[in-house]
Design an enzyme around this catalytic site. Sequence first.
Site, PDB file in Angstrom:
ATOM      1  N   LYS A 176     -14.113  -3.535  14.761  1.00  0.00           N
ATOM      2  CA  LYS A 176     -14.504  -2.447  13.860  1.00  0.00           C
ATOM      3  C   LYS A 176     -14.169  -2.846  12.421  1.00  0.00           C
ATOM      4  O   LYS A 176     -12.996  -2.933  12.046  1.00  0.00           O
ATOM      5  CB  LYS A 176     -13.761  -1.142  14.180  1.00  0.00           C
ATOM      6  CG  LYS A 176     -14.371   0.026  13.399  1.00  0.00           C
ATOM      7  CD  LYS A 176     -13.494   1.248  13.324  1.00  0.00           C
ATOM      8  CE  LYS A 176     -12.627   1.305  12.113  1.00  0.00           C
ATOM      9  NZ  LYS A 176     -13.352   1.316  10.823  1.00  0.00           N
ATOM     10  N   GLU A 223      -1.103  -7.002  10.254  1.00  0.00           N
ATOM     11  CA  GLU A 223      -1.041  -7.626   8.925  1.00  0.00           C
ATOM     12  C   GLU A 223      -1.173  -6.497   7.920  1.00  0.00           C
ATOM     13  O   GLU A 223      -2.256  -5.921   7.760  1.00  0.00           O
ATOM     14  CB  GLU A 223      -2.206  -8.612   8.744  1.00  0.00           C
ATOM     15  CG  GLU A 223      -2.204  -9.774   9.707  1.00  0.00           C
ATOM     16  CD  GLU A 223      -1.105 -10.775   9.414  1.00  0.00           C
ATOM     17  OE1 GLU A 223      -0.565 -10.768   8.290  1.00  0.00           O
ATOM     18  OE2 GLU A 223      -0.764 -11.537  10.320  1.00  0.00           O
ATOM     19  N   CYS A 241      -3.518  -8.003  -0.416  1.00  0.00           N
ATOM     20  CA  CYS A 241      -2.194  -7.891   0.208  1.00  0.00           C
ATOM     21  C   CYS A 241      -1.212  -8.851  -0.437  1.00  0.00           C
ATOM     22  O   CYS A 241      -0.037  -8.569  -0.543  1.00  0.00           O
ATOM     23  CB  CYS A 241      -2.301  -8.149   1.701  1.00  0.00           C
ATOM     24  SG  CYS A 241      -3.018  -9.757   2.090  1.00  0.00           S
ATOM     25  N   GLU A 272       2.772  -0.300  -3.189  1.00  0.00           N
ATOM     26  CA  GLU A 272       1.613  -1.168  -3.347  1.00  0.00           C
ATOM     27  C   GLU A 272       0.592  -0.440  -4.230  1.00  0.00           C
ATOM     28  O   GLU A 272      -0.086   0.472  -3.766  1.00  0.00           O
ATOM     29  CB  GLU A 272       1.026  -1.435  -1.953  1.00  0.00           C
ATOM     30  CG  GLU A 272       0.111  -2.615  -1.907  1.00  0.00           C
ATOM     31  CD  GLU A 272      -0.448  -2.839  -0.507  1.00  0.00           C
ATOM     32  OE1 GLU A 272      -0.668  -1.862   0.241  1.00  0.00           O
ATOM     33  OE2 GLU A 272      -0.696  -4.014  -0.170  1.00  0.00           O
TER      34      GLU A 272
HETATM   35  P1  NAD Z   1      -6.730   1.025   5.832  1.00  0.00           P
HETATM   36  O1  NAD Z   1      -5.459   0.958   6.578  1.00  0.00           O
HETATM   37  O2  NAD Z   1      -7.071   2.276   5.139  1.00  0.00           O
HETATM   38  O3  NAD Z   1      -7.973   0.702   6.804  1.00  0.00           O
HETATM   39  C1  NAD Z   1      -8.046  -0.482   7.553  1.00  0.00           C
HETATM   40  C2  NAD Z   1      -8.911  -0.270   8.778  1.00  0.00           C
HETATM   41  O4  NAD Z   1      -8.269   0.674   9.654  1.00  0.00           O
HETATM   42  C3  NAD Z   1     -10.292   0.292   8.487  1.00  0.00           C
HETATM   43  O5  NAD Z   1     -11.242  -0.342   9.328  1.00  0.00           O
HETATM   44  C4  NAD Z   1     -10.136   1.767   8.868  1.00  0.00           C
HETATM   45  O6  NAD Z   1     -11.353   2.384   9.236  1.00  0.00           O
HETATM   46  C5  NAD Z   1      -9.211   1.664  10.052  1.00  0.00           C
HETATM   47  N1  NAD Z   1      -8.461   2.881  10.394  1.00  0.00           N
HETATM   48  C6  NAD Z   1      -8.184   3.945   9.598  1.00  0.00           C
HETATM   49  N2  NAD Z   1      -7.469   4.859  10.290  1.00  0.00           N
HETATM   50  C7  NAD Z   1      -7.282   4.352  11.539  1.00  0.00           C
HETATM   51  C8  NAD Z   1      -6.598   4.814  12.705  1.00  0.00           C
HETATM   52  N3  NAD Z   1      -5.955   5.984  12.739  1.00  0.00           N
HETATM   53  N4  NAD Z   1      -6.599   4.027  13.815  1.00  0.00           N
HETATM   54  C9  NAD Z   1      -7.216   2.827  13.794  1.00  0.00           C
HETATM   55  N5  NAD Z   1      -7.891   2.333  12.718  1.00  0.00           N
HETATM   56  C10 NAD Z   1      -7.908   3.087  11.603  1.00  0.00           C
HETATM   57  O7  NAD Z   1      -6.676  -0.219   4.801  1.00  0.00           O
HETATM   58  P2  NAD Z   1      -7.726  -0.627   3.694  1.00  0.00           P
HETATM   59  O8  NAD Z   1      -7.666   0.328   2.555  1.00  0.00           O
HETATM   60  O9  NAD Z   1      -9.047  -0.921   4.317  1.00  0.00           O
HETATM   61  O10 NAD Z   1      -7.111  -2.035   3.233  1.00  0.00           O
HETATM   62  C11 NAD Z   1      -6.107  -2.159   2.289  1.00  0.00           C
HETATM   63  C12 NAD Z   1      -4.770  -2.376   2.935  1.00  0.00           C
HETATM   64  O11 NAD Z   1      -4.812  -3.512   3.777  1.00  0.00           O
HETATM   65  C13 NAD Z   1      -3.668  -2.676   1.925  1.00  0.00           C
HETATM   66  O12 NAD Z   1      -2.491  -2.016   2.283  1.00  0.00           O
HETATM   67  C14 NAD Z   1      -3.503  -4.191   2.052  1.00  0.00           C
HETATM   68  O13 NAD Z   1      -2.239  -4.687   1.647  1.00  0.00           O
HETATM   69  C15 NAD Z   1      -3.727  -4.386   3.501  1.00  0.00           C
HETATM   70  N6  NAD Z   1      -4.118  -5.764   3.776  1.00  0.00           N
HETATM   71  C16 NAD Z   1      -3.209  -6.582   4.394  1.00  0.00           C
HETATM   72  C17 NAD Z   1      -3.523  -7.919   4.611  1.00  0.00           C
HETATM   73  C18 NAD Z   1      -2.564  -8.854   5.291  1.00  0.00           C
HETATM   74  O14 NAD Z   1      -2.995  -9.901   5.741  1.00  0.00           O
HETATM   75  N7  NAD Z   1      -1.298  -8.536   5.394  1.00  0.00           N
HETATM   76  C19 NAD Z   1      -4.770  -8.403   4.205  1.00  0.00           C
HETATM   77  C20 NAD Z   1      -5.667  -7.527   3.586  1.00  0.00           C
HETATM   78  C21 NAD Z   1      -5.330  -6.207   3.391  1.00  0.00           C
END
Ligand code: NAD
Length: 507
Positions: free
Chosen positions: A189, A264, A298, A398
Amino acid sequence: MKDLTINTATAYDLPAAFVGRHLIDGAWVDGAAWFERISPSHEVVVSRSAMAGEAETVAAVAAARRAFDAGVWSRISGKERATVLLRVADLIEANVERIAVQETLESGKPISQSRGEVGGAADLWRYAAALARTSHGDSHNSLGDDMLGVVVKDPIGVVSIITPWNFPFWILSQKLPFALAAGCTVVVKPSEMTPSSTIMLGELLIEAGLPAGVCNIVLGYGQPVGSMMSTHKDVDMVTFTGSTAVGKLITQASSGTLKKVALELGGKNPQVIMPDADLENAADAVTFGIYFNVGQCCNSSSRIIVHEDIAERFVARVVELSRQVKFGDPLDDSTQVGAIVTAEHNAKIDGYVQDAIKAGAKVELGGGPLPVDGLGPQFYQPTVVTNVTPDMAIAREEVFGPVLTVLTFKTLDEAIALTNDSDYGLSAGIWSSDIHTCLEFSRRAHAGTVWTNTWMDGYPELAFGGVKQSGQGREIGKYGYDEFLEVKSVVMRVGRDSRAPWVEASA
Ligand code: NAD
């Protein structure tokens, strides 16, 4: 704002909105409902995607389960799996431009960066293909003359892959080829904000000959899709990249079935600048570290920790460089920094800056939204904030924007204490010409990755991941691949009649 470098909108024809459907059991499936993505920079609809609910998610998991249990992928040779993965890598390279344009339109990131990200991802697929052929367990012939022990690695099973919007193609390629190399089947997804490049990759997987049901893609939101992918009993593992808040929800949701969870998550990554460092190089890396992907990264080095003797000079140089970074139209080839993902997020970034000002921080540069002629309002100025104390939200949370926070220190111990004074532990860096200082920092920093005299270099060979609330488990490299494997011990008796009976049977 006159002293910033801004690329305004240039003339081009935008492609028609991309239409994305679910990929379930090898077939493209319409949704009962649809959702749209409006480009954060150009303010037009750039994709229409089928929206999954419970039925599509259940069907996708069932298809992955059937494919896994049938062994069409899990039980073929590593050589056969590698052949498909290598074909995918070639197809990615042949389709870079098409995927990169869509990625830029949905995410707001510069086109040059999207090209690099999509093209570079091919290398992850090739590296995973190599692992598919070379990974093995071990054998023990020291257990006694009549025993042989073999430790084998089996694919873990059905894996849910949930990805964020900020590096949609790259992050998927940090997970999917490794899961496939291991023999797993998957349900993917992508983020609702950047669904299309995942579908484009799905098309390439079919073209490369991946059997039906091995990779299924469902489009939609965290609820109900992501949530069901975390709770379904037929899913053996969830690998998630995204926010720490959602990572915690997934951990809770998955606990009912005790499936494996790899996370991650976010970061608040420091770069420590020692007085003996190559300051010109360090200033450039700090500028790159904060503005790359508009700070929506991130690994963003949003927190620099500078020795007080050089702080004023160093910050002045970063401000000078910041003015020369090309912000603006993501479709302009020379743009280095594009748009913020949503209007709400732009406002959130500004909220952090305004709160810091109220708490006594000083804005050296920027500090507000950035108007770009001919484009929408979702841009933010390059921003440098000093007079920050470690307790301020801007120094701890963040911000996920182009906002650099500066802290100062007197001794290395103090710098390391500030480095580790965080709920996060994704990455950390140090700039110094003294190898002993670099080594000491590397050993004492609480982070999954430490960079010395560089920032954000990564390789398919090297594991990536975080400690503390930045996550659990590792991605890429051999360690990332191993996450998708279960270890099984096979104990074999080899000598005839060598087993002493447990029951002293009379006859
Ligand atoms: P997010 O957590 O809002 O969403 C990520 C994914 O999770 C999306 O596909 C979303 O639809 C899904 N999601 C949302 N609610 C959910 C639930 N209850 N159950 C399962 N899935 C759910 O994050 P974002 O805004 O898309 O991305 C930014 C974040 O990602 C930042 O915090 C960033 O630091 C982190 N990030 C981490 C890394 C890493 O490698 N550590 C890399 C990139 C981004």
